[in-house]
Design a protein around this motif. Structure first.
Motif, PDB file in Angstrom:
ATOM      1  N   ARG A  11       0.931  -1.139   0.050  1.00 28.73           N
ATOM      2  CA  ARG A  11      -0.172   0.031  -0.028  1.00 28.73           C
ATOM      3  C   ARG A  11       0.919   1.121   0.078  1.00 28.73           C
ATOM      4  O   ARG A  11       1.890   1.254   0.703  1.00 28.73           O
ATOM      5  N   ALA A  12       0.571   2.337  -0.760  1.00 28.08           N
ATOM      6  CA  ALA A  12       1.319   3.358  -0.802  1.00 28.08           C
ATOM      7  C   ALA A  12       1.407   4.203   0.469  1.00 28.08           C
ATOM      8  O   ALA A  12       0.292   4.199   1.140  1.00 28.08           O
ATOM      9  N   ASP A  13       2.633   4.642   0.831  1.00 33.38           N
ATOM     10  CA  ASP A  13       2.722   5.255   2.207  1.00 33.38           C
ATOM     11  C   ASP A  13       3.379   6.441   1.891  1.00 33.38           C
ATOM     12  O   ASP A  13       4.592   6.474   1.997  1.00 33.38           O
ATOM     13  N   CYS A  14       2.780   7.650   1.414  1.00 33.79           N
ATOM     14  CA  CYS A  14       3.127   8.779   1.075  1.00 33.79           C
ATOM     15  C   CYS A  14       4.008   9.401   2.266  1.00 33.79           C
ATOM     16  O   CYS A  14       5.071  10.152   1.817  1.00 33.79           O
ATOM     17  N   ASP A  15       3.951   9.173   3.450  1.00 29.32           N
ATOM     18  CA  ASP A  15       4.680   9.807   4.611  1.00 29.32           C
ATOM     19  C   ASP A  15       6.226   9.192   4.415  1.00 29.32           C
ATOM     20  O   ASP A  15       7.328   9.814   5.026  1.00 29.32           O
ATOM     21  N   ASP A  70      -1.436   4.753  -8.257  1.00 32.20           N
ATOM     22  CA  ASP A  70      -1.068   4.036  -7.270  1.00 32.20           C
ATOM     23  C   ASP A  70       0.381   3.409  -7.337  1.00 32.20           C
ATOM     24  O   ASP A  70       0.234   2.831  -8.410  1.00 32.20           O
ATOM     25  N   CYS A  71       1.145   3.554  -6.697  1.00 32.51           N
ATOM     26  CA  CYS A  71       2.657   2.913  -6.836  1.00 32.51           C
ATOM     27  C   CYS A  71       2.658   1.411  -6.226  1.00 32.51           C
ATOM     28  O   CYS A  71       3.557   0.979  -6.128  1.00 32.51           O
ATOM     29  N   PHE A  72       1.603   0.918  -5.517  1.00 34.91           N
ATOM     30  CA  PHE A  72       1.611  -0.364  -5.000  1.00 34.91           C
ATOM     31  C   PHE A  72       2.833  -0.400  -3.918  1.00 34.91           C
ATOM     32  O   PHE A  72       3.281  -1.402  -3.675  1.00 34.91           O
ATOM     33  N   GLY A  73       2.913   0.633  -3.169  1.00 26.89           N
ATOM     34  CA  GLY A  73       4.174   0.680  -2.264  1.00 26.89           C
ATOM     35  C   GLY A  73       5.435   0.905  -2.861  1.00 26.89           C
ATOM     36  O   GLY A  73       6.526   0.910  -1.946  1.00 26.89           O
ATOM     37  N   ALA A  74       5.693   1.012  -3.939  1.00 26.44           N
ATOM     38  CA  ALA A  74       6.883   1.177  -4.479  1.00 26.44           C
ATOM     39  C   ALA A  74       7.648   2.276  -4.122  1.00 26.44           C
ATOM     40  O   ALA A  74       8.885   2.387  -3.920  1.00 26.44           O
ATOM     41  N   GLN A 107       6.275  -2.166 -11.120  1.00 24.91           N
ATOM     42  CA  GLN A 107       5.816  -3.269 -11.780  1.00 24.91           C
ATOM     43  C   GLN A 107       6.187  -4.626 -10.759  1.00 24.91           C
ATOM     44  O   GLN A 107       5.358  -5.495 -10.784  1.00 24.91           O
ATOM     45  N   LEU A 108       7.113  -4.510 -10.114  1.00 25.50           N
ATOM     46  CA  LEU A 108       7.511  -5.575  -9.007  1.00 25.50           C
ATOM     47  C   LEU A 108       6.375  -5.658  -8.022  1.00 25.50           C
ATOM     48  O   LEU A 108       5.978  -6.918  -7.678  1.00 25.50           O
ATOM     49  N   HIS A 109       6.236  -4.743  -7.376  1.00 16.11           N
ATOM     50  CA  HIS A 109       5.113  -4.575  -6.268  1.00 16.11           C
ATOM     51  C   HIS A 109       3.682  -4.833  -7.101  1.00 16.11           C
ATOM     52  O   HIS A 109       2.911  -5.535  -6.123  1.00 16.11           O
ATOM     53  N   GLU A 110       3.608  -4.724  -8.198  1.00 18.41           N
ATOM     54  CA  GLU A 110       2.140  -5.069  -8.861  1.00 18.41           C
ATOM     55  C   GLU A 110       2.230  -6.620  -8.851  1.00 18.41           C
ATOM     56  O   GLU A 110       0.903  -7.105  -8.710  1.00 18.41           O
TER      57      GLU A 110
END
Length: 270
Positions: A11-15, A70-74, A107-110
């Motif tokens: 999950r994206a964590d912008c912080d 969404d970066c999927f947490g990348a 792409q890896l996180h996806e």
């Protein structure tokens, strides 16, 4: 039954990110962005703390594209793991590599997200050992250095994982009795599918841009890579659909009656 949770690291964590998507990506004037921005050029709305200065009004100010990304947490993985917490402002020599690594990591996180979902599906139990191996191998790749990531053959990695996802899809969709629609990669741009029975359908990579899917039954459908931009999902039932990700949902139109898989969030603009 499947586990409705998405691992925190996916999950994206912008912080915990250095605003990478606000710098690394290209913008072009369109329905999604009001301005031009070259890759590697910071967005004019990016603050010194790496947060967006107009986050609450992105859609109203023409930055709809930001609300569906969404970066999927990348982003946090690249910021905190790949580059060890060194940000591109304090260490400008890392900027070029950092921005180039982001799309590879995304792409890896996806892929990790798809594999994690497959592992949680009861129907995919016969494949769990292979799925676990593929997930562990992909996770190990995310923890390599910038040079290794930039040299990675993502086409080969996807080719190694895709057969497992296809087999998972078949095991899940066979739970739907009768003949199931195969619309893999189909051009369904603006298609009139209101109330359609698409249970267990293969919609992998289908172009459903602006399709009318109001009240459609998409239970247990495979939606991996389906383009749902501006698709009308009001009242549609996507319960148990597989490989549907938040970016697809964000790009579509829906309402309070749209039924989503439990791991996904109803967008605020619906």
């Amino acid at each position: 039954m499947s586990d409705p949770t998405v691992p925190t690291e996916l999950r994206a964590d912008c912080d915990s990110c250095f605003g990478l998507c606000c710098v690394a990506l290209t913008f072009s004037p369109s329905a999604d962005f009001p301005v031009d921005k070259k890759a590697g050029e910071p967005c004019g709305n990016l603050r010194t703390d790496f947060r967006c200065g107009i986050h609450r009004t992105l859609r109203q100010t023409g930055y709809r594209g930001c609300t569906v990304y969404d970066c999927f947490g990348a982003g946090q993985k690249v910021s905190r793991v790949t580059f060890g917490g060194r940000d591109w402002r304090q260490a400008p020599e890392t900027a070029g590599e950092m921005f180039a690594v982001l799309p590879v990591m995304r792409q890896l996180h996806e892929l990790l997200g798809y594999l994690d979902e497959a592992l949680a599906l009861e129907a995919a139990r016969p494949l769990r050992r292979e799925l676990r191996t593929a997930l562990d191998e992909t996770e190990q790749l995310t923890r390599t250095g910038p040079e290794a990531l930039l040299a990675l053959d993502m086409t080969a990695r996807r080719a190694a994982v895709n057969p497992l996802l296809l087999r998972t899809s078949e095991l899940v969709r066979e739970r739907v009795r009768g003949r199931k629609k195969n619309r893999r990669g189909a051009d369904l741009l603006g298609a009139r599918l209101k109330g359609a029975d698409l249970r267990g359908a293969d919609l992998r990579g289908a172009y459903l841009i602006a399709a009318d899917l109001r009240g459609a039954d998409l239970r247990l459908a495979d939606l991996i890579g389906a383009d749902l931009r501006d698709a009308d999902l009001r009242g549609a039932d996507l319960t148990g659909s597989i490989f549907l990700v938040q970016t697809q949902v964000n790009a579509a139109k829906g309402d309070a009656a749209t039924r989503l898989p439990p791991a996904l969030t109803r967008p605020g603009h619906w």
